[in-house]
Scaffold this active site. Structure first.
Site, PDB file in Angstrom:
ATOM      1  N   LYS A  22       5.788  -3.557 -16.906  1.00  0.00           N
ATOM      2  CA  LYS A  22       6.311  -2.408 -16.136  1.00  0.00           C
ATOM      3  C   LYS A  22       7.465  -1.751 -16.887  1.00  0.00           C
ATOM      4  CE  LYS A  22       9.433  -3.207 -12.701  1.00  0.00           C
ATOM      5  NZ  LYS A  22      10.692  -2.449 -12.893  1.00  0.00           N
ATOM      6  N   ASN A  23       8.406  -2.566 -17.344  1.00  0.00           N
ATOM      7  CA  ASN A  23       9.620  -1.989 -17.931  1.00  0.00           C
ATOM      8  C   ASN A  23       9.408  -1.438 -19.342  1.00  0.00           C
ATOM      9  OD1 ASN A  23      10.907  -2.475 -15.577  1.00  0.00           O
ATOM     10  ND2 ASN A  23      12.135  -4.202 -16.298  1.00  0.00           N
ATOM     11  N   ARG A  93      15.403   4.047  -9.908  1.00  0.00           N
ATOM     12  CA  ARG A  93      16.464   4.378 -10.852  1.00  0.00           C
ATOM     13  C   ARG A  93      15.936   4.661 -12.258  1.00  0.00           C
ATOM     14  NH1 ARG A  93      19.872   2.477 -12.792  1.00  0.00           N
ATOM     15  NH2 ARG A  93      21.828   3.477 -12.333  1.00  0.00           N
ATOM     16  N   CYS A 117      22.098   0.309  -6.004  1.00  0.00           N
ATOM     17  CA  CYS A 117      20.925  -0.282  -5.379  1.00  0.00           C
ATOM     18  C   CYS A 117      21.250  -1.714  -5.008  1.00  0.00           C
ATOM     19  CB  CYS A 117      19.716  -0.217  -6.307  1.00  0.00           C
ATOM     20  SG  CYS A 117      19.889  -1.244  -7.749  1.00  0.00           S
ATOM     21  N   ARG A 122      25.236   0.006 -10.856  1.00  0.00           N
ATOM     22  CA  ARG A 122      24.355   0.545 -11.888  1.00  0.00           C
ATOM     23  C   ARG A 122      24.730   1.969 -12.336  1.00  0.00           C
ATOM     24  NH1 ARG A 122      18.307  -1.171 -10.853  1.00  0.00           N
ATOM     25  NH2 ARG A 122      18.279  -1.087 -13.115  1.00  0.00           N
ATOM     26  N   PRO A 123      25.887   2.096 -13.003  1.00  0.00           N
ATOM     27  CA  PRO A 123      26.294   3.418 -13.493  1.00  0.00           C
ATOM     28  C   PRO A 123      25.423   3.897 -14.665  1.00  0.00           C
ATOM     29  CG  PRO A 123      27.813   1.715 -14.288  1.00  0.00           C
ATOM     30  CD  PRO A 123      26.831   1.030 -13.376  1.00  0.00           C
ATOM     31  N   ASP A 125      27.011   5.999 -17.101  1.00  0.00           N
ATOM     32  CA  ASP A 125      27.998   6.612 -17.986  1.00  0.00           C
ATOM     33  C   ASP A 125      27.645   6.478 -19.469  1.00  0.00           C
ATOM     34  OD1 ASP A 125      28.452   3.857 -17.292  1.00  0.00           O
ATOM     35  OD2 ASP A 125      30.312   3.919 -18.424  1.00  0.00           O
ATOM     36  N   ASP A 309      16.331 -10.562 -15.024  1.00  0.00           N
ATOM     37  CA  ASP A 309      15.161 -10.339 -14.168  1.00  0.00           C
ATOM     38  C   ASP A 309      14.436 -11.638 -13.806  1.00  0.00           C
ATOM     39  OD1 ASP A 309      15.679  -7.663 -14.109  1.00  0.00           O
ATOM     40  OD2 ASP A 309      14.213  -7.116 -15.644  1.00  0.00           O
ATOM     41  N   ILE A 331      24.941  -9.855 -16.199  1.00  0.00           N
ATOM     42  CA  ILE A 331      24.462  -8.470 -16.359  1.00  0.00           C
ATOM     43  C   ILE A 331      24.741  -7.676 -15.083  1.00  0.00           C
ATOM     44  CG2 ILE A 331      22.497  -6.984 -16.921  1.00  0.00           C
ATOM     45  CD1 ILE A 331      22.999  -8.851 -19.184  1.00  0.00           C
ATOM     46  N   ARG A 401       6.368  -3.277  -6.128  1.00  0.00           N
ATOM     47  CA  ARG A 401       6.910  -2.392  -7.167  1.00  0.00           C
ATOM     48  C   ARG A 401       6.694  -2.979  -8.567  1.00  0.00           C
ATOM     49  NH1 ARG A 401      12.898  -0.492  -6.239  1.00  0.00           N
ATOM     50  NH2 ARG A 401      12.286   0.427  -8.218  1.00  0.00           N
TER      51      ARG A 401
HETATM   52  N1  EPU Z   1      25.630  -0.224 -17.478  1.00  0.00           N
HETATM   53  C1  EPU Z   1      26.784   0.510 -17.503  1.00  0.00           C
HETATM   54  N2  EPU Z   1      26.700   1.840 -17.798  1.00  0.00           N
HETATM   55  C2  EPU Z   1      25.510   2.443 -18.092  1.00  0.00           C
HETATM   56  C3  EPU Z   1      24.341   1.673 -18.080  1.00  0.00           C
HETATM   57  C4  EPU Z   1      24.425   0.336 -17.765  1.00  0.00           C
HETATM   58  O1  EPU Z   1      27.877  -0.011 -17.261  1.00  0.00           O
HETATM   59  O2  EPU Z   1      25.503   3.649 -18.371  1.00  0.00           O
HETATM   60  C5  EPU Z   1      25.693  -1.651 -17.147  1.00  0.00           C
HETATM   61  C6  EPU Z   1      24.879  -2.022 -15.916  1.00  0.00           C
HETATM   62  O3  EPU Z   1      25.584  -1.786 -14.721  1.00  0.00           O
HETATM   63  C7  EPU Z   1      24.594  -3.488 -16.171  1.00  0.00           C
HETATM   64  C8  EPU Z   1      24.411  -3.526 -17.681  1.00  0.00           C
HETATM   65  O4  EPU Z   1      25.072  -2.372 -18.191  1.00  0.00           O
HETATM   66  O5  EPU Z   1      25.713  -4.247 -15.823  1.00  0.00           O
HETATM   67  C9  EPU Z   1      22.977  -3.549 -18.159  1.00  0.00           C
HETATM   68  O6  EPU Z   1      22.205  -2.598 -17.455  1.00  0.00           O
HETATM   69  P1  EPU Z   1      20.994  -1.822 -18.146  1.00  0.00           P
HETATM   70  O7  EPU Z   1      21.389  -0.416 -18.366  1.00  0.00           O
HETATM   71  O8  EPU Z   1      20.520  -2.592 -19.330  1.00  0.00           O
HETATM   72  O9  EPU Z   1      19.889  -1.859 -16.989  1.00  0.00           O
HETATM   73  P2  EPU Z   1      18.753  -0.772 -16.784  1.00  0.00           P
HETATM   74  O10 EPU Z   1      18.387  -0.223 -18.096  1.00  0.00           O
HETATM   75  O11 EPU Z   1      19.154   0.174 -15.715  1.00  0.00           O
HETATM   76  C10 EPU Z   1      16.715  -2.364 -17.096  1.00  0.00           C
HETATM   77  C11 EPU Z   1      15.548  -2.844 -16.292  1.00  0.00           C
HETATM   78  C12 EPU Z   1      16.048  -3.777 -15.197  1.00  0.00           C
HETATM   79  C13 EPU Z   1      16.766  -4.944 -15.862  1.00  0.00           C
HETATM   80  C14 EPU Z   1      17.902  -4.422 -16.756  1.00  0.00           C
HETATM   81  C15 EPU Z   1      18.605  -5.509 -17.535  1.00  0.00           C
HETATM   82  C16 EPU Z   1      13.906  -1.074 -16.390  1.00  0.00           C
HETATM   83  C17 EPU Z   1      13.151  -0.037 -15.677  1.00  0.00           C
HETATM   84  N3  EPU Z   1      14.852  -1.708 -15.698  1.00  0.00           N
HETATM   85  O12 EPU Z   1      17.572  -1.659 -16.203  1.00  0.00           O
HETATM   86  O13 EPU Z   1      14.875  -4.265 -14.535  1.00  0.00           O
HETATM   87  O14 EPU Z   1      17.295  -5.803 -14.881  1.00  0.00           O
HETATM   88  O15 EPU Z   1      17.377  -3.475 -17.699  1.00  0.00           O
HETATM   89  O16 EPU Z   1      17.726  -6.194 -18.352  1.00  0.00           O
HETATM   90  O17 EPU Z   1      13.645  -1.351 -17.547  1.00  0.00           O
HETATM   91  C18 EPU Z   1      13.601  -5.071 -12.737  1.00  0.00           C
HETATM   92  O18 EPU Z   1      12.570  -4.906 -13.419  1.00  0.00           O
HETATM   93  O19 EPU Z   1      13.586  -5.730 -11.659  1.00  0.00           O
HETATM   94  C19 EPU Z   1      14.864  -4.505 -13.192  1.00  0.00           C
HETATM   95  C20 EPU Z   1      15.897  -4.293 -12.377  1.00  0.00           C
END
Ligand code: EPU
Length: 422
Positions: A22-23, A93, A117, A122-123, A125, A309, A331, A401
């Site tokens: 999925k991801n 998201r 969520c 989950r910012p 920035d 995950d 994380i 999902r």
């Molecule tokens: N973060 C920031 N600022 C940003 C982006 C992220 O501070 O601009 C922080 C987040 O709050 C978190 C960390 O950085 O503490 C890592 O978050 P990341 O951005 O890597 O998460 P994501 O890309 O939004 C993806 C997966 C998630 C998975 C995370 C971590 C997808 C669609 N989603 O989310 O998958 O948990 O990486 O590996 O790829 C799931 O499948 O259940 C799921 C939530």
């Protein structure tokens, strides 16, 4: 609304096929925006998140269809509405990863700012910082991110790390935008997750020039245009890990087909420590447990560390361990909605900030529990397989999902799960 009624305990035995990731699929679908024409992606799972993302691409102007053999076809010849509406982004998201490709293709994009969520704030920035470095002008307007780059994007050296390390979708966004930027971009502290490597491989097949794939330093030579492509998505390592825990928690034996262990070293290492055997077999592996569940310490980290995950699923397993275990979530420090639900099933878990101390119990008991997010719901299903009596998992839409018809795949190998509409 559907609920699962799970009768336990059961012992699983048999063979399960692992679906496409999925991801990996979601950002790869977004990559189609960078081309004008018809791309064909195979092994994209039939999940509600994928359908929602398809609707999002449809609103932009793409035509998204499934061919009779299940391939996902995205015709991105026309993109005339570079807007990610709140109504869709609030549901998922991952919608944020259209921002980079839209900006690169159309020179402008407007995408609803994702909210928090069940797993935390989950910012975004870092996504925005990276795109600004490439020359985008970005402002927030009525809950929407409005990004513009009328003169195009320009390559740059960008540090993309944040307080919790790298960002998966942030890397996806900046990487996709950089493929069409003028000149060279270097992304330092890029996410190394296999899903990002898969995206980069897909982009290269479309004509991008990316090196350093799978490392924290991605180098991208911008090109003028990308072409539509055909690409097969990698198997889902999180789904594979979930089925591994299913075998382990039921003291069963499962053969997992289409399961790549090379992206799962941290998971395999922890499972072996816990007392689970994992042997490569064909294009997958055989996972079994016959002895006790030994306690373990787990800290979630960006890849190649232990994935967040799978944190909830391992908590369900260790709840039945012979001794005390510790799980530290590095994380998403608030990703613990399953703790109270597992305790309703007679687990003995104590949360202290981002740490959960698990005092293993001899058995868990079925109860009515509430799914809160995708992986937490998976953990409740796993616990239900091992618990004595009936477990009712409410809000099954969370699990749909990310896991395709999970009950139809677990029942043939010994589970007793029925889906009921209430
Ligand atoms: N973060 C920031 N600022 C940003 C982006 C992220 O501070 O601009 C922080 C987040 O709050 C978190 C960390 O950085 O503490 C890592 O978050 P990341 O951005 O890597 O998460 P994501 O890309 O939004 C993806 C997966 C998630 C998975 C995370 C971590 C997808 C669609 N989603 O989310 O998958 O948990 O990486 O590996 O790829 C799931 O499948 O259940 C799921 C939530």
């Amino acid at each position: 609304m559907d609920v699962f009624r799970i009768e336990g305990p059961v012992q699983l035995s048999g063979s399960v096929s692992i679906n496409g990731s999925k991801n990996a699929s979601l950002p790869i679908m977004a990559a189609a925006i960078l081309t004008a024409g018809k791309s064909i992606f195979s092994a994209v799972p039939h999940l509600s998140d994928i359908s929602v993302f398809g609707q999002l691409l449809g609103q932009l102007g793409c035509q998204v269809t499934r061919s009779p053999n299940g391939d996902l076809c995205i015709d991105s010849t026309v993109i005339d509405n570079p807007v990610g509406e709140y109504e869709i982004v609030r549901k998922m998201r991952a919608s944020i990863c259209i921002l980079g490709p839209l900006l690169a293709r159309c020179g402008r994009a407007k995408v609803s700012m994702p909210g928090g969520c069940a797993i935390g704030d989950r910012p975004v920035d870092i996504h925005l910082r990276g795109l600004r470095e490439l020359g985008a002008q970005i402002r927030l307007e009525n809950g929407y991110i409005v990004a513009e780059a009328p003169k195009g994007l320009a390559g740059k050296d960008i540090f993309l790390g944040g307080p919790f390390g790298s960002t998966v979708l942030g890397t996806a966004n900046v990487l996709m935008a950089a493929t069409l930027a003028k000149g060279q971009t270097v992304i330092e502290s890029a996410a190394c997750e296999p899903e990002i490597a898969d995206l980069a491989n897909c982009l290269n097949k479309m004509g991008a020039k990316i090196t350093g794939i799978g490392s924290p330093r991605l180098i991208i030579e911008g090109v003028r245009q990308l072409q539509p492509t055909e690409f097969r998505v990698i198997p889902d390592r999180i789904e594979a890990g979930t089925f591994m825990v299913a075998a382990a928690i039921t003291a069963g034996q499962l053969r997992l087909e289409h399961c790549r262990l090379d992206g799962m070293m941290a998971v395999v290492d922890r499972l072996r420590n816990i007392g689970v055997t994992i042997d490569s077999a064909g294009d997958g592996c055989v996972v079994a447990r016959s002895g006790p569940i030994r306690p373990a310490d787990i800290t979630t980290q960006p890849f190649p560390g232990f994935p967040t995950d799978l944190q909830a699923q391992f908590m369900a397993l260790l709840a039945l361990g012979e001794g005390n275990s510790v799980i530290i979530e590095k994380i998403f420090p608030d990703r613990f909605m399953h703790v109270a639900e597992l305790n309703r099933m007679a687990a003995n878990l104590r949360k202290e900030g981002p740490v959960v101390i698990i005092a293993g119990v001899k058995k868990m008991m079925g109860a009515a529990v509430m799914a809160s997010d995708l992986r937490a719901s998976a953990a409740l299903v796993l616990a239900g397989l091992a618990a004595e009596g009936v477990t009712t998992v409410n809000r099954v839409y969370h699990i749909d999902r990310g896991y395709e018809r999970i009950e139809e795949r677990l029942n043939p190998v010994g589970a007793k799960i029925s889906r009921e509409s209430i």
